[in-house]
Design a protein around this motif. Structure first.
Motif, PDB file in Angstrom:
ATOM      1  N   PHE A   4      -7.525  37.802 -19.085  1.00 13.16           N
ATOM      2  CA  PHE A   4      -8.037  38.866 -19.782  1.00 13.16           C
ATOM      3  C   PHE A   4      -7.703  39.109 -21.237  1.00 13.16           C
ATOM      4  O   PHE A   4      -8.079  40.083 -21.803  1.00 13.16           O
ATOM      5  N   GLN A  14     -13.092  50.351 -19.838  1.00 11.04           N
ATOM      6  CA  GLN A  14     -14.284  50.185 -19.035  1.00 11.04           C
ATOM      7  C   GLN A  14     -14.845  51.360 -18.538  1.00 11.04           C
ATOM      8  O   GLN A  14     -15.904  51.055 -17.878  1.00 11.04           O
ATOM      9  N   GLU A  55     -10.381  40.157 -23.594  1.00 15.84           N
ATOM     10  CA  GLU A  55     -10.992  41.301 -23.217  1.00 15.84           C
ATOM     11  C   GLU A  55     -10.245  42.719 -23.471  1.00 15.84           C
ATOM     12  O   GLU A  55     -10.492  43.939 -23.276  1.00 15.84           O
TER      13      GLU A  55
END
Length: 373
Positions: A341, A176, A344
């Motif tokens: 998630f 991220q 991802e």
């Protein structure tokens, strides 16, 4: 301090395993028919399994709930009626144990180290009753042996799973572009700090392997010091503690201590941040679907399976008090799946975690904590 019989609990944990199917402590037993069927397991006459919670209660979505699920599964398969009692405070532990003896319990499971002294006293006074206690050696005099011959400790080397969790959290945060993760606990005791040790060390492993720079907040492994709420209640103090970690700019947070995850969730919501949370003990995304959209994964210890197997063993009348220790190898600890998630995740992360797990199991990679059992 109310004793109730055979309460049904909604939502039995059915976590999708990330690395291995977390089937239980050792190989998961096949589902057995009830005792009413001719080939089903049969308990010795008069067998009465009982369970006493700590002050978190059975609806904590974590520690106590997992123990309850294990007890109820065993009781259903055996065709017996369990007795379950919740403790509202530490003042209830001794009276609850006394009441269970009066109710005719032949096997009693105490949920958590906080019941240690009272469990030792009860077991010493009732040598014909079998006991098990979760997360404690029942060794008040610290001589290396359990203080009563009729107590079976149910322990978990959670640092192994938490190490994998720290590595995964670091990989997520790095992906991220944030590179900051944090943790906080309820009380600085071994069943809590063992999670924090593994988590921080796992982040360090990621940085070492990947040349990363993920920072950690909330716990210093070397100093054995960090951020704690002073209890396990979901309250303003827990929320403020979570907020103090969020204020460091983390995008992954690990609350260690049952219901305090609720306060972390509130702090995340109030901040309007994209921070995700890691559950402990049970698969939090399953036990509390209301937070599933912010639970990256959970660091699990299969309390349910440990209680189930201890209860089934006690039912035979040949109870073995040899301590049980849950590890990655016997599937007593591990990671849940990544839930919403999953799509991802950083590329290759699951393979890296699987490789790390094999290295820990083989002994090639030593993962330990001052709180390791």
């Amino acid at each position: 301090m109310t004793i109730s019989r055979t309460k049904k609990l909604v939502g039995v944990t059915a976590a999708a395993g990330l690395l291995i199917a977390l089937a239980g402590c050792g190989t998961a037993p096949e589902a057995s028919p009830s005792a009413s069927e001719s080939e089903g397991p049969v308990a010795v006459e008069g067998f009465t399994p009982c369970l006493v919670s700590d002050d978190g209660g059975f609806n904590d979505k974590s520690f106590n709930q997992s123990a309850l699920e294990g007890m109820e599964r065993a009781a259903e398969e055996l065709g017996v009626e369990p007795i379950e009692v919740e403790s509202a405070s530490a003042n209830d532990y001794a009276p609850n144990l006394e009441n269970l003896i009066a109710e005719g319990c032949t096997f009693i499971v105490s949920v958590g180290f906080k019941l240690s002294a009272d469990t030792i006293a009860s077991a010493t006074a009732n040598p014909d009753v079998s006991y098990a206690i979760i997360d404690d050696w029942a060794d008040a005099d610290a001589d290396g042996t359990t203080d009563a011959d009729n107590i079976k400790p149910l322990m978990f080397d959670t640092v192994q799973a938490a190490y994998l969790g720290g590595y995964a959290a670091a990989a997520w945060s790095a992906e991220q572009g944030v590179n900051k993760v944090g943790t906080f606990g309820g009380i600085p005791i071994p069943p809590v700090t063992i999670f924090m040790d593994g988590f921080i060390d796992g982040v360090a492993k990621y940085n070492e392997d990947k040349g990363g720079s993920v920072e950690t907040f909330g716990w210093d492994v070397e100093a054995q010091d960090g951020s704690f709420t002073g209890g396990f209640a979901a309250n303003d103090t827990a929320k403020q503690t979570a907020q103090s970690i969020l204020d460091q700019g983390v995008d992954v947070i690990l609350p260690v201590g049952g219901p305090i995850y609720q306060s972390a969730g509130e702090a995340i919501a109030d901040a309007g941040s994209d921070t995700v949370m890691i559950g402990v003990d049970s698969d939090l995304a399953v036990t509390d679907p209301s937070v599933a959209d912010i639970v990256l994964f959970s660091i699990m210890k299969r309390i349910d399976m440990a209680v189930y197997e201890a209860t089934m063993q006690a039912a035979t009348g040949e109870f073995d008090t040899t301590p049980y220790v849950g590890t990655l190898e016997n599937e007593g600890v591990g990671l849940s799946g990544f839930g919403v998630f999953e799509s991802e995740l950083p590329e290759g992360l699951e393979d890296e975690l699987a490789a790390l797990q094999e290295q820990i199991i083989s002994g090639e990679l030593e993962v330990t904590s001052p709180s390791s059992p």
